[in-house]
Design an enzyme around this catalytic site. Structure first.
Site, PDB file in Angstrom:
ATOM      1  NE  ARG A  54       4.535  -2.582  -6.760  1.00  0.00           N
ATOM      2  CZ  ARG A  54       3.615  -2.609  -7.715  1.00  0.00           C
ATOM      3  NH1 ARG A  54       2.813  -1.598  -7.907  1.00  0.00           N
ATOM      4  NH2 ARG A  54       3.515  -3.658  -8.494  1.00  0.00           N
ATOM      5  NE  ARG A  86       2.775  -7.513  -6.485  1.00  0.00           N
ATOM      6  CZ  ARG A  86       1.877  -6.833  -7.199  1.00  0.00           C
ATOM      7  NH1 ARG A  86       1.204  -5.854  -6.648  1.00  0.00           N
ATOM      8  NH2 ARG A  86       1.647  -7.137  -8.451  1.00  0.00           N
ATOM      9  NE  ARG A  92       3.263  -7.321 -12.746  1.00  0.00           N
ATOM     10  CZ  ARG A  92       3.500  -6.526 -11.708  1.00  0.00           C
ATOM     11  NH1 ARG A  92       4.701  -6.517 -11.153  1.00  0.00           N
ATOM     12  NH2 ARG A  92       2.554  -5.768 -11.228  1.00  0.00           N
ATOM     13  CE  LYS A 133      -3.841  -1.165 -12.230  1.00  0.00           C
ATOM     14  NZ  LYS A 133      -2.561  -1.268 -12.914  1.00  0.00           N
ATOM     15  NE  ARG A 186      -3.718  -6.932 -15.232  1.00  0.00           N
ATOM     16  CZ  ARG A 186      -3.533  -6.798 -13.922  1.00  0.00           C
ATOM     17  NH1 ARG A 186      -4.498  -6.396 -13.155  1.00  0.00           N
ATOM     18  NH2 ARG A 186      -2.358  -7.044 -13.392  1.00  0.00           N
TER      19      ARG A 186
HETATM   20  P1  AMP Z   1      -1.934  -6.664  -9.923  1.00  0.00           P
HETATM   21  O1  AMP Z   1      -1.839  -6.680  -8.447  1.00  0.00           O
HETATM   22  O2  AMP Z   1      -3.188  -6.009 -10.434  1.00  0.00           O
HETATM   23  O3  AMP Z   1      -0.693  -6.101 -10.575  1.00  0.00           O
HETATM   24  O4  AMP Z   1      -2.045  -8.181 -10.410  1.00  0.00           O
HETATM   25  C1  AMP Z   1      -1.017  -9.108 -10.124  1.00  0.00           C
HETATM   26  C2  AMP Z   1      -1.227 -10.362 -10.958  1.00  0.00           C
HETATM   27  O5  AMP Z   1      -2.506 -10.950 -10.628  1.00  0.00           O
HETATM   28  C3  AMP Z   1      -1.270 -10.162 -12.460  1.00  0.00           C
HETATM   29  O6  AMP Z   1       0.021 -10.083 -13.039  1.00  0.00           O
HETATM   30  C4  AMP Z   1      -2.034 -11.409 -12.880  1.00  0.00           C
HETATM   31  O7  AMP Z   1      -1.226 -12.564 -12.829  1.00  0.00           O
HETATM   32  C5  AMP Z   1      -3.080 -11.534 -11.769  1.00  0.00           C
HETATM   33  N1  AMP Z   1      -4.302 -10.782 -12.102  1.00  0.00           N
HETATM   34  C6  AMP Z   1      -4.785  -9.691 -11.455  1.00  0.00           C
HETATM   35  N2  AMP Z   1      -5.917  -9.261 -12.025  1.00  0.00           N
HETATM   36  C7  AMP Z   1      -6.148 -10.079 -13.071  1.00  0.00           C
HETATM   37  C8  AMP Z   1      -7.155 -10.144 -14.070  1.00  0.00           C
HETATM   38  N3  AMP Z   1      -8.165  -9.251 -14.121  1.00  0.00           N
HETATM   39  N4  AMP Z   1      -7.085 -11.147 -14.993  1.00  0.00           N
HETATM   40  C9  AMP Z   1      -6.100 -12.054 -14.959  1.00  0.00           C
HETATM   41  N5  AMP Z   1      -5.104 -12.041 -14.067  1.00  0.00           N
HETATM   42  C10 AMP Z   1      -5.115 -11.060 -13.123  1.00  0.00           C
END
Ligand code: AMP
Length: 206
Positions: free
Chosen positions: A122, A153, A164, A13, A88
């Protein structure tokens, strides 16, 4: 154009989002990036969400929705934007409808067996937000875009990836049907090269 990018963690993404935003000149709004920026700057929000993010769980809906609503009200969003990582879950999706229904939702589908390899390879740059795979950049710790120091990360470890993926299956995957029922979903095969995936997206966006 108001675009949402959906897909499991590690589906690409972030990479596709950057390419779409450059080509279609819309701001890239990644809730994950916003949370990470807050953690880096040790803001009140960052302190509140750090442990949740490190465990692979979702941050609270009220905080997340407020943050997105505020970001979408900025002048650079008047002609559209790309949402990456939001919504989400169904609650966030219905909240979003109240202030900004999407024109198109692109679901990047990948073979889940490949996800762990994709994510564990990654490397992320905390300076420019870029993310790269060791298959492409080799064993370097220098960001190819800005020269910053690459890191893994905290939520890209095998244990957290499992969590996740389970969160994704329980809460995020139902959004595919939600947006299919609204007639706005477009599915893309995410298992090919970056260019192959991007070409499919461009065919959808025109
Ligand atoms: P990402 O970078 O999109 O993989 O997001 C990393 C982490 O940020 C996720 O595992 C959640 O802990 C938090 N996060 C990101 N977007 C959301 C969202 N829309 N709602 C809740 N938590 C989020």
């Amino acid at each position: 154009m108001r675009i949402i990018l959906l897909g499991a963690p590690g589906c690409g993404k972030g990479t596709q989002a950057a390419k779409i935003c450059e080509k279609y000149d819309v701001p890239h709004i990644s809730t994950g990036d916003i949370f990470r920026e807050n953690i880096k700057n040790q803001t009140e929000l960052g302190i509140k969400v750090k442990a949740i993010m490190d465990s692979g769980n979702l941050c609270p809906d009220d905080v997340t929705c407020e943050l997105v609503k505020d970001r979408l009200s900025k002048p650079d969003c008047v002609n559209g934007y790309l949402l990456d990582g939001f919504p989400r879950n169904l609650f966030q999706a219905t909240e979003l409808e109240k202030f900004a229904a999407p024109d198109v939702v692109i679901d990047i589908q990948v073979n889940l067996d490949k996800i762990e390899k994709r994510i564990t390879g990654r490397r992320s740059c905390p300076v420019c937000g870029g993310s790269f795979h060791i298959d492409f950049i080799g064993n370097t710790s220098i960001c190819p875009t800005c020269g910053g120091e690459l890191v893994i990360r905290k939520d890209d470890t095998p244990e957290v990836i499992k969590e996740r993926l389970s969160v994704y299956a329980s809460y995020t995957e139902p959004l595919i049907k939600y947006y299919a029922d609204k007639g706005v979903i477009k599915v893309v095969d995410g298992d090919g090269s970056i260019d192959y995936v991007f070409e499919q997206i461009c065919n959808i966006l025109g």
